[in-house]
Design a protein around this motif. Structure first.
Motif: not given
Length: 335
Positions: A14-26, A131-138, A321-329
């Motif tokens: 979790v800590a090392r990956s920036r998955v799709p839908g992640d938030v990088v804070f500035s 990140t406020n998206h269940m897909l990423v926050d699981e 897995a498709q939903w986790r990779a693309t956000n499409r259900v």
């Protein structure tokens, strides 16, 4: 592999990956959060309920250090804050406010922390890492359970200590994954003809990005550092959108009560309450400390193809897995 090793591997991934839908804070994003005074006051109240005088606190994903400072104000004796970004900013703010003797900020991935970096155990673990998206926050919920196993003292509490999710079938104008992906495939086919090259991997990568772009509500500030106007959470503007089902429970993570992480269900069934065309599923995330609701957020996942529904239909949603990779259900109806 024992449970401790497994937990460390989860935190590492979790800590090392920036998955799709992640938030990088500035820095400007942290400023926008600070300007959400309603959010800060809600968290301040939760910390006041959680922290006892003399407590030792671990602030995971500490960002600018604000919650570490609030923990000290609530009675914590010492705080260790950890983040992979903006630690220099947190240290500067601690020094500017005369708190640098009671708070230590570490720039690190949470998986890299060991006994020499953070010795001892903690009475309170602050983990606003969502990140406020269940897909990423699981995966982030899985990481919080692992962090508790590694760093929590007996009787330790987590803030937030409950994360609840609900799902709603929606008719959401402008969110039509099938049409957007068809147009994208046409565009890629066009450039393949012009360049004489295959661009399949580019199509896949672009498709994943596009379906994440509309997942979270837009920020309505005039400048990117200004917060939106909605109080109490991030919510999508309704416009012509329609809810076609009642909110249905998906899962609840209870860090201080449940013995270990249990992932999302593989499939959901939503009962349709109004006729229409389902184009998206809304995920409602609630962050709680005991009975205090801290924050609410909404995110959207488009369905693979719009589906006409009638009242009392059972709308089935596949969380694969498709939903986790693309956000499409993938979804279908049972009448």
């Amino acid at each position: 592999m024992n449970s401790e090793s497994a937990g460390q591997e989860v935190v590492a991934s979790v800590a090392r990956s920036r998955v799709p839908g992640d938030v990088v804070f500035s820095a400007t994003m942290h400023l926008r959060l600070l300007l959400r005074v309603d959010r800060t006051q809600s968290i301040r109240h939760a910390l006041g309920l959680a922290i006892r005088p003399g407590a030792r606190v671990l602030d995971v994903g500490c960002g600018s250090g604000l919650l570490s400072f609030l923990a000290l104000a609530a009675g914590a004796a010492t705080v260790v804050g950890v983040d992979r970004d903006n630690i220099a900013l947190a240290r500067a703010l601690a020094a500017a406010n005369g708190m640098d003797d009671r708070v230590e900020f570490l720039e690190a991935d949470i998986a890299d922390l060991g006994p020499t970096d953070v010795p001892g155990a903690f009475d309170v673990i602050i983990a606003f890492i969502y990140t406020n998206h269940m897909l990423v926050d699981e995966a982030r919920s899985r990481a919080v359970f692992a962090l508790r196993r590694r760093f929590a003292a007996a009787g330790a509490v987590t803030v937030p200590n409950r994360v609840c999710y609900r799902a709603i079938a929606c008719q959401w104008p402008g969110l039509d994954a099938a049409t957007e992906l068809a147009d994208l495939r046409t565009a890629v086919t066009d450039i393949e003809g012009r360049y004489g090259l295959k661009f399949g991997p580019l199509l896949d990568a672009a498709a994943a990005e596009i379906l994440f772009e509309g997942a979270r509500p837009p920020i309505h500030g005039e400048r990117k550092w200004l917060p939106g106007a909605t109080s109490g959470g991030y919510r999508h503007p309704r416009g012509a959108a329609r809810f076609l089902s009642d909110p249905s429970p998906v899962i609840e993570f209870r860090y201080d009560a449940d013995p270990d992480f249990v992932g999302l269900p593989a499939q959901l069934a939503l009962t349709i309450t109004a006729p229409g065309i389902v184009t998206a599923v809304m995920w409602v995330q609630e962050l709680w400390f005991n009975d205090h609701l801290i924050w609410t957020a909404e995110a959207l996942s488009p369905v693979a193809a719009p589906l006409a529904v009638q009242a009392d239909d059972h709308f089935q949603v596949l969380l694969d897995a498709q939903w986790r990779a693309t956000n499409r259900v993938e979804a279908w109806c049972v009448r």
